[in-house]
Design a protein around this motif. Sequence first.
Motif, PDB file in Angstrom:
ATOM      1  N   PRO A  78     -54.202 -29.619-105.754  1.00 29.78           N
ATOM      2  CA  PRO A  78     -55.549 -29.459-105.692  1.00 29.78           C
ATOM      3  C   PRO A  78     -56.077 -28.786-104.574  1.00 29.78           C
ATOM      4  N   TYR A 112     -47.358 -39.232-104.525  1.00 31.73           N
ATOM      5  CA  TYR A 112     -48.809 -39.419-103.969  1.00 31.73           C
ATOM      6  C   TYR A 112     -49.020 -38.385-102.744  1.00 31.73           C
ATOM      7  N   SER A 114     -51.874 -37.026 -99.863  1.00 32.16           N
ATOM      8  CA  SER A 114     -53.237 -37.189 -99.196  1.00 32.16           C
ATOM      9  C   SER A 114     -53.976 -35.857 -98.926  1.00 32.16           C
ATOM     10  N   TYR A 115     -55.243 -35.718 -98.826  1.00 38.93           N
ATOM     11  CA  TYR A 115     -55.809 -34.390 -98.446  1.00 38.93           C
ATOM     12  C   TYR A 115     -57.217 -34.310 -98.144  1.00 38.93           C
ATOM     13  N   ASP A 117     -60.427 -32.614 -99.650  1.00 41.40           N
ATOM     14  CA  ASP A 117     -60.724 -31.533-100.383  1.00 41.40           C
ATOM     15  C   ASP A 117     -61.900 -30.600 -99.799  1.00 41.40           C
ATOM     16  N   ARG A 123     -59.348 -37.580 -99.823  1.00 39.31           N
ATOM     17  CA  ARG A 123     -58.665 -38.259-100.810  1.00 39.31           C
ATOM     18  C   ARG A 123     -57.137 -38.498-101.173  1.00 39.31           C
ATOM     19  N   SER A 125     -54.395 -38.827-104.284  1.00 36.86           N
ATOM     20  CA  SER A 125     -54.236 -38.677-105.612  1.00 36.86           C
ATOM     21  C   SER A 125     -52.650 -38.704-106.061  1.00 36.86           C
ATOM     22  N   ARG A 126     -52.365 -39.103-107.183  1.00 41.59           N
ATOM     23  CA  ARG A 126     -51.054 -39.442-107.693  1.00 41.59           C
ATOM     24  C   ARG A 126     -50.785 -38.608-109.118  1.00 41.59           C
ATOM     25  N   PHE A 137     -52.246 -35.571-113.383  1.00 37.86           N
ATOM     26  CA  PHE A 137     -53.043 -35.564-111.738  1.00 37.86           C
ATOM     27  C   PHE A 137     -53.986 -36.846-111.820  1.00 37.86           C
ATOM     28  N   ASP A 138     -54.110 -37.760-110.934  1.00 35.91           N
ATOM     29  CA  ASP A 138     -55.009 -38.895-111.032  1.00 35.91           C
ATOM     30  C   ASP A 138     -55.546 -39.167-109.725  1.00 35.91           C
ATOM     31  N   THR A 139     -56.773 -38.893-109.152  1.00 37.26           N
ATOM     32  CA  THR A 139     -57.375 -39.148-107.722  1.00 37.26           C
ATOM     33  C   THR A 139     -57.600 -40.699-107.885  1.00 37.26           C
ATOM     34  N   THR A 142     -60.963 -41.972-102.768  1.00 38.93           N
ATOM     35  CA  THR A 142     -61.859 -40.936-102.257  1.00 38.93           C
ATOM     36  C   THR A 142     -62.710 -41.792-101.143  1.00 38.93           C
TER      37      THR A 142
END
Length: 386
Positions: A78, A112, A114-115, A117, A123, A125-126, A137-139, A142
């Motif tokens: 992402p 998984y 973490s970041y 954005d 967020r 995401s996995r 890709f699935d967040t 958040t």
Amino acid sequence: MVTISLGGLLGCRNNLIEVPESPYPISDDWFSVDTIARGFTIPYGIAIVNDGEYFITDRVGKMYHYTDGYMNEVEGMPPVATFGTPGIRAIMHGGLMDVSLHPAYADNGLLYVSYLDTTGLARVSRFQIQDDTATDFDTIFTTRNLNWTGNGMRIVWQDSTHFFLNVGNSDWSTSSFPILYAQDLDNDAGKIHRLLEDGSIPPDNPIFEGRTSPSTIWSYGHRDVQGLYYEQSTHTLFGVEHGPKGGDEFNIIEQGKNYGWPLVSYGINYDGQWVSTISHDSAAASTILPEHYWTVPTDDGGQALAPACLLKVDSSTIEDWNGHFLFGSLAYRRLMKFNRKTGETFGLDIEGRVRTIKQLPSGDVIALIERNDLTKANGVVVRIGE
């Protein structure tokens, strides 16, 4: 014994980051160090598949798949919040951070990350990986609020279905102008969150006073936890936390507890102002004080170690490390060893801003060390053994 020096003492004339002397005695431990990967800016997270296969994040927004000495970039990560300095993009608080395997990764292939954005939201995401490309890709989490400051965002698994996530809040708070996001249960900053594998709220999370249902929040009043370690044998979550100018903390993280920031701190603000708004005696009655804290004495009120990661070493090939905690000191640019039983802290002969340490199935230790030259991507991943 081998020393990896990623700092040097050449100052900024060549854009090199200095390595100060250790504020604690250097422990005379015996180990060897091999550099196994190069070319990173800030290597931050590592997910270990086995002794020879890892996924490694770089906070500039890239992830790499390392297999037995070969490394490929994973496509499809992402976009992340970054901002730059001359020559190469730099990260202060944002970027692509931790990466973790689902405990059932061998069966479901889920990773998984973490970041922060590009909008400033934190967020998780996995996704899965096919041919070194992120797919599906699935967040799943958040934050409700923008969070530009203090994002360590470590992911540690409690069991096969629950994981912990820290979201920091390292604003410049003072007693005359306290910034209370970490105390606000409607703000996700300054908290440790506990989530189910799909990002939903566990029904046994704490229900705080004035609320009728649980949220993702497990504990609050944190400044910036950048090292989390869950000990399966004792079911204990440990954290190391950045203080401001001094006052770095070693905590046992308990369900529903308030860890005090910024109501109380053992550090002062960077401009020398007092941080705490209540006394330590009052804090002891209403918050959890750290089991241990670090402030390196200086003429201007103290210096932080800035702990960046945390690992308790067991069954290691390095006997001198077994039973001890290791953490990276960003301020003093070296790996440190902490004896929880005695409260003693030691420097180790591994220099550089150690961002992450993990233990391999074999017992060796992996360390991710960021660049020492502000104009180059020359960070490394090293393997440490007997």
